[in-house]
Design a protein around this motif. Structure first.
Motif, PDB file in Angstrom:
ATOM      1  N   GLU A 239       6.053   1.343   1.936  1.00 48.98           N
ATOM      2  CA  GLU A 239       4.743   0.850   1.504  1.00 48.98           C
ATOM      3  C   GLU A 239       4.784  -0.644   1.201  1.00 48.98           C
ATOM      4  O   GLU A 239       3.768  -1.331   1.306  1.00 48.98           O
ATOM      5  CB  GLU A 239       4.231   1.647   0.290  1.00 48.98           C
ATOM      6  CG  GLU A 239       4.990   1.420  -1.014  1.00 48.98           C
ATOM      7  CD  GLU A 239       6.212   2.302  -1.205  1.00 48.98           C
ATOM      8  OE1 GLU A 239       6.439   2.753  -2.334  1.00 48.98           O
ATOM      9  OE2 GLU A 239       6.938   2.516  -0.214  1.00 48.98           O
ATOM     10  N   PHE A 240       5.958  -1.170   0.835  1.00 52.82           N
ATOM     11  CA  PHE A 240       6.112  -2.608   0.633  1.00 52.82           C
ATOM     12  C   PHE A 240       6.094  -3.322   1.980  1.00 52.82           C
ATOM     13  O   PHE A 240       5.527  -4.401   2.123  1.00 52.82           O
ATOM     14  CB  PHE A 240       7.434  -2.926  -0.058  1.00 52.82           C
ATOM     15  CG  PHE A 240       7.530  -2.503  -1.493  1.00 52.82           C
ATOM     16  CD1 PHE A 240       6.642  -1.608  -2.056  1.00 52.82           C
ATOM     17  CD2 PHE A 240       8.534  -3.014  -2.294  1.00 52.82           C
ATOM     18  CE1 PHE A 240       6.745  -1.223  -3.383  1.00 52.82           C
ATOM     19  CE2 PHE A 240       8.647  -2.645  -3.625  1.00 52.82           C
ATOM     20  CZ  PHE A 240       7.756  -1.742  -4.168  1.00 52.82           C
ATOM     21  N   CYS A 260       1.337 -12.405  -4.036  1.00 55.52           N
ATOM     22  CA  CYS A 260       2.176 -11.342  -3.447  1.00 55.52           C
ATOM     23  C   CYS A 260       1.320 -10.095  -3.243  1.00 55.52           C
ATOM     24  O   CYS A 260       0.758  -9.542  -4.195  1.00 55.52           O
ATOM     25  CB  CYS A 260       3.353 -11.032  -4.365  1.00 55.52           C
ATOM     26  SG  CYS A 260       4.290  -9.565  -3.900  1.00 55.52           S
ATOM     27  N   ALA A 261       1.237  -9.635  -2.006  1.00 55.32           N
ATOM     28  CA  ALA A 261       0.392  -8.479  -1.682  1.00 55.32           C
ATOM     29  C   ALA A 261       0.958  -7.183  -2.252  1.00 55.32           C
ATOM     30  O   ALA A 261       0.203  -6.245  -2.526  1.00 55.32           O
ATOM     31  CB  ALA A 261       0.236  -8.365  -0.167  1.00 55.32           C
ATOM     32  N   VAL A 262       2.256  -7.127  -2.430  1.00 53.46           N
ATOM     33  CA  VAL A 262       2.867  -5.917  -2.996  1.00 53.46           C
ATOM     34  C   VAL A 262       2.473  -5.779  -4.465  1.00 53.46           C
ATOM     35  O   VAL A 262       2.047  -4.705  -4.918  1.00 53.46           O
ATOM     36  CB  VAL A 262       4.396  -5.951  -2.844  1.00 53.46           C
ATOM     37  CG1 VAL A 262       5.050  -4.837  -3.666  1.00 53.46           C
ATOM     38  CG2 VAL A 262       4.783  -5.802  -1.376  1.00 53.46           C
ATOM     39  N   LYS A 263       2.598  -6.863  -5.222  1.00 56.87           N
ATOM     40  CA  LYS A 263       2.210  -6.813  -6.637  1.00 56.87           C
ATOM     41  C   LYS A 263       0.714  -6.530  -6.780  1.00 56.87           C
ATOM     42  O   LYS A 263       0.292  -5.797  -7.689  1.00 56.87           O
ATOM     43  CB  LYS A 263       2.591  -8.125  -7.333  1.00 56.87           C
ATOM     44  CG  LYS A 263       4.098  -8.302  -7.509  1.00 56.87           C
ATOM     45  CD  LYS A 263       4.447  -9.466  -8.423  1.00 56.87           C
ATOM     46  CE  LYS A 263       4.072 -10.796  -7.796  1.00 56.87           C
ATOM     47  NZ  LYS A 263       4.469 -11.941  -8.659  1.00 56.87           N
ATOM     48  N   GLN A 268      -3.735  -2.684  -8.049  1.00 58.45           N
ATOM     49  CA  GLN A 268      -4.910  -1.945  -7.581  1.00 58.45           C
ATOM     50  C   GLN A 268      -4.672  -0.447  -7.450  1.00 58.45           C
ATOM     51  O   GLN A 268      -5.590   0.307  -7.120  1.00 58.45           O
ATOM     52  CB  GLN A 268      -5.367  -2.524  -6.237  1.00 58.45           C
ATOM     53  CG  GLN A 268      -5.849  -3.968  -6.332  1.00 58.45           C
ATOM     54  CD  GLN A 268      -6.254  -4.547  -4.987  1.00 58.45           C
ATOM     55  OE1 GLN A 268      -5.850  -4.045  -3.928  1.00 58.45           O
ATOM     56  NE2 GLN A 268      -7.069  -5.595  -5.008  1.00 58.45           N
ATOM     57  N   GLY A 269      -3.437  -0.012  -7.688  1.00 56.48           N
ATOM     58  CA  GLY A 269      -3.132   1.407  -7.628  1.00 56.48           C
ATOM     59  C   GLY A 269      -2.817   1.928  -6.241  1.00 56.48           C
ATOM     60  O   GLY A 269      -2.667   3.143  -6.048  1.00 56.48           O
ATOM     61  N   ASP A 270      -2.699   1.033  -5.262  1.00 58.74           N
ATOM     62  CA  ASP A 270      -2.368   1.459  -3.904  1.00 58.74           C
ATOM     63  C   ASP A 270      -0.875   1.763  -3.758  1.00 58.74           C
ATOM     64  O   ASP A 270      -0.475   2.525  -2.866  1.00 58.74           O
ATOM     65  CB  ASP A 270      -2.766   0.372  -2.895  1.00 58.74           C
ATOM     66  CG  ASP A 270      -4.272   0.144  -2.872  1.00 58.74           C
ATOM     67  OD1 ASP A 270      -5.011   1.129  -3.065  1.00 58.74           O
ATOM     68  OD2 ASP A 270      -4.692  -1.013  -2.678  1.00 58.74           O
ATOM     69  N   ILE A 271      -0.063   1.138  -4.593  1.00 60.01           N
ATOM     70  CA  ILE A 271       1.379   1.373  -4.609  1.00 60.01           C
ATOM     71  C   ILE A 271       1.734   1.945  -5.976  1.00 60.01           C
ATOM     72  O   ILE A 271       1.375   1.352  -7.003  1.00 60.01           O
ATOM     73  CB  ILE A 271       2.168   0.069  -4.365  1.00 60.01           C
ATOM     74  CG1 ILE A 271       1.912  -0.443  -2.937  1.00 60.01           C
ATOM     75  CG2 ILE A 271       3.662   0.279  -4.586  1.00 60.01           C
ATOM     76  CD1 ILE A 271       2.547  -1.799  -2.642  1.00 60.01           C
ATOM     77  N   PRO A 272       2.403   3.101  -6.045  1.00 59.70           N
ATOM     78  CA  PRO A 272       2.745   3.692  -7.352  1.00 59.70           C
ATOM     79  C   PRO A 272       3.555   2.717  -8.201  1.00 59.70           C
ATOM     80  O   PRO A 272       4.535   2.133  -7.729  1.00 59.70           O
ATOM     81  CB  PRO A 272       3.574   4.927  -6.972  1.00 59.70           C
ATOM     82  CG  PRO A 272       3.141   5.273  -5.581  1.00 59.70           C
ATOM     83  CD  PRO A 272       2.855   3.959  -4.926  1.00 59.70           C
TER      84      PRO A 272
END
Length: 293
Positions: A239-240, A260-263, A268-272
């Motif tokens: 997912e990263f 940083c799009a990962v952070k 936003q809750g898209d990545i646990p």
């Protein structure tokens, strides 16, 4: 020169399958000299006067290899975790996943002992299942005791070499016995004192199951990131990898870099968030690792 596949390694002997026979072989001294250790899963050239006296002459190029368990040429890893006894551990699961991803091996998450869960534990597991499936991982729930989920797992095994890996006591051998009772693999209960399983599998061996090969492996409770570098770690989180395409800086480590799009995905809750916290912990662990010489 005949060729075959190492099916088992035990006490200095390698058991090579070739033409529907098993040959007991030793490795030649040249392997020790060149620091090459034959592994279960290796395709090898060998010579043998009979089925009990053979020598491995050459190990073919491997497409991948694992250190713990020691095995090569793996198509997929059935990463096995129990709901309870021992309890599900997402940190340890992610350690397994990172190692497997770093070797370009396809992971399948298999949850065992579903018959033991209560309602609250079930809700927690359902949330984990949703998270990991959203990432793209296969998540299968089983019970060896109740014979649940076995029909979902067996199609994954067909025509593949799979390694069944997980901490001690999660029921790896019980799971394989449930799929094929003729195996009669030794199993053991959880130690009430230690809270973990005893090591019932003492060596790595490829077993013929569901029209494929499955490695029953010794259980273990920790994984080291000795072969993973900092620049590689984020690619072991799928997912990263997809989110990082939108990071401002190429080669972003998703730590303190701006935009940083990962952070952002975590916020936003898209990545646990727990996956990101595990990433931070693993990153620091690798950063603090002593240099290799």
């Amino acid at each position: 020169m005949p060729e075959g596949k190492i099916m088992k390694a035990l006490s200095g002997f390698y058991y090579v399958a070739s033409d529907d026979k098993i040959y007991q072989c030793r490795g030649r001294g040249v392997f020790r000299k060149n620091k090459v250790t034959p592994l279960v899963g290796d395709m090898v050239e060998f010579q043998a006067e009979n089925e009990l006296e053979g020598y491995i002459l050459d190990v073919k190029e491997r497409k991948n290899e694992l250190v713990r368990p020691p095995i090569s040429n793996v198509d997929q890893a059935i990463i096995t975790f129990s709901c309870l006894e021992p309890s599900f551990n997402s940190v340890l699961l992610d350690r397994f996943l990172v190692l497997i991803e770093s070797k370009q091996i396809h992971p399948v998450i298999c949850i065992t002992k579903i018959d033991l869960v209560d309602k609250s534990t079930q809700q927690e597991l359902d949330q984990y299942a949703e998270d990991y499936r959203k990432i793209g991982y296969d998540w299968i729930v089983t019970s060896s005791k109740e014979k649940l989920g076995l029909d979902q797992l067996t199609p994954y095994l067909k025509e593949k070499t799979s390694v069944v890996a997980g901490q001690s006591g999660v029921g790896k051998s019980s799971l394989l016995n449930a799929i094929n009772p003729k195996l009669e693999l030794k199993t053991n209960d959880i130690s009430a004192h230690l809270g973990r399983g005893k090591h019932t599998t003492r060596h790595v061996e490829l077993l013929s199951i569901a029209e494929g090969f499955v490695a029953d492996t010794p259980g273990f409770s920790s994984l080291e990131f000795d072969e993973i570098e900092l620049d590689e770690l984020s690619s072991c989180f799928p997912e990263f990898l997809s989110a990082s395409e939108s990071c401002k800086f190429r080669g972003c480590h998703h730590m303190n870099e701006p935009k940083c799009a990962v952070k952002l995905g975590v916020e936003q809750g898209d990545i646990p968030s727990y996956r990101y916290q595990h990433y931070l912990s693993f990153y620091q662990e690798i950063k603090d690792r002593k240099p290799r010489y």
